[in-house]
Design a protein around this motif. Sequence first.
Motif, short mmCIF file in Angstrom:
data_model
loop_
_atom_site.label_atom_id
_atom_site.label_comp_id
_atom_site.label_asym_id
_atom_site.label_seq_id
_atom_site.Cartn_x
_atom_site.Cartn_y
_atom_site.Cartn_z
N MET A 1 7.34 104.04 49.16
CA MET A 1 7.70 102.63 49.03
C MET A 1 6.55 101.71 49.45
O MET A 1 6.43 100.60 48.93
CB MET A 1 8.94 102.30 49.87
CG MET A 1 10.22 102.84 49.29
SD MET A 1 10.68 102.12 47.72
CE MET A 1 11.49 100.65 48.29
N LYS A 2 5.72 102.18 50.35
CA LYS A 2 4.58 101.37 50.81
C LYS A 2 3.65 101.00 49.67
O LYS A 2 3.06 99.93 49.65
CB LYS A 2 3.81 102.15 51.90
CG LYS A 2 2.53 101.50 52.36
CD LYS A 2 2.82 100.34 53.28
CE LYS A 2 1.57 99.80 53.90
NZ LYS A 2 1.06 98.60 53.27
N ASP A 3 3.53 101.89 48.67
CA ASP A 3 2.62 101.65 47.55
C ASP A 3 3.20 100.75 46.47
O ASP A 3 2.46 100.22 45.65
CB ASP A 3 2.20 102.97 46.90
CG ASP A 3 1.16 103.72 47.71
OD1 ASP A 3 0.50 103.07 48.54
OD2 ASP A 3 1.02 104.93 47.51
N GLU B 1 20.85 96.05 50.04
CA GLU B 1 19.63 95.26 50.28
C GLU B 1 18.65 95.36 49.11
O GLU B 1 17.83 94.47 48.91
CB GLU B 1 18.93 95.72 51.57
CG GLU B 1 19.67 95.37 52.83
CD GLU B 1 19.64 93.88 53.15
OE1 GLU B 1 18.59 93.24 52.94
OE2 GLU B 1 20.67 93.37 53.60
N ALA B 2 18.75 96.44 48.32
CA ALA B 2 17.85 96.63 47.19
C ALA B 2 18.29 95.85 45.95
O ALA B 2 17.46 95.59 45.07
CB ALA B 2 17.75 98.12 46.84
N PRO C 1 11.20 94.92 41.85
CA PRO C 1 10.13 95.83 42.26
C PRO C 1 8.72 95.33 41.95
O PRO C 1 7.76 95.81 42.51
CB PRO C 1 10.43 97.11 41.46
CG PRO C 1 11.89 97.04 41.18
CD PRO C 1 12.19 95.58 41.00
N LYS C 2 8.60 94.34 41.08
CA LYS C 2 7.28 93.79 40.75
C LYS C 2 6.91 92.60 41.64
O LYS C 2 5.80 92.10 41.57
CB LYS C 2 7.23 93.41 39.28
CG LYS C 2 7.37 94.61 38.37
CD LYS C 2 7.06 94.25 36.95
CE LYS C 2 7.31 95.35 35.95
NZ LYS C 2 6.93 96.68 36.29
N VAL D 1 9.63 93.26 47.78
CA VAL D 1 9.53 94.70 48.09
C VAL D 1 9.13 94.88 49.55
O VAL D 1 9.66 95.75 50.25
CB VAL D 1 8.56 95.43 47.14
CG1 VAL D 1 8.36 96.87 47.58
CG2 VAL D 1 9.07 95.37 45.71
N TYR D 2 8.20 94.06 50.02
CA TYR D 2 7.77 94.17 51.40
C TYR D 2 8.94 93.90 52.36
O TYR D 2 9.12 94.61 53.35
CB TYR D 2 6.62 93.20 51.70
CG TYR D 2 6.13 93.29 53.12
CD1 TYR D 2 5.35 94.37 53.53
CD2 TYR D 2 6.48 92.33 54.07
CE1 TYR D 2 4.93 94.48 54.85
CE2 TYR D 2 6.05 92.43 55.38
CZ TYR D 2 5.28 93.51 55.76
OH TYR D 2 4.87 93.62 57.06
N GLY D 3 9.76 92.89 52.06
CA GLY D 3 10.93 92.61 52.88
C GLY D 3 11.89 93.80 52.92
O GLY D 3 12.41 94.16 53.97
#
Length: 144
Positions: free
Chosen positions: A32-34, A110-111, A116-117, A122-124
């Motif tokens: 997920m970090k990427d 939460e998702a 995703p873009k 995404v960071y949150g």
Amino acid sequence: AGGGVLSCLLTDPRCMLSSVFFGVFGIVIALMKDVPDVAGDELSNIRSFSVRVGQDRVFKAMRRLLFGLFVTFGAGFLRGAALAPTKFVMTCRTFVGLASLAAGFSVREEARPVNPKDSGEVYGYYMHLWKLFYLSYLVLPFAR
């Protein structure tokens, strides 16, 4: 004593299950970090998993994997609560099972609004996963 980590993994189901849980969770966090970094990775010609597979697919796959992990472990603990030898163990297993199910549904809910873009969104969400990771460690002493 003796035997080390491998012996623990092979002989103690609690050790093995907690290692699987946190190992899978760690993979989810790493992948997920990427997801929010795809634009920079592409500019730098870094062929990360998210670049090769796509942000949407990685985000959705990791969300599903983590949701499934929490629900599976939650159901397992609730089943174990029904078979508990004492009220204390039953209470601990019920607590861990319900906490795991709540975390799983939190992963999914939460998702929902996350694009995703959108790196910020995404960071949150990624930070939410870290909170669940640390909360999982706080619940670990009750996993009996």
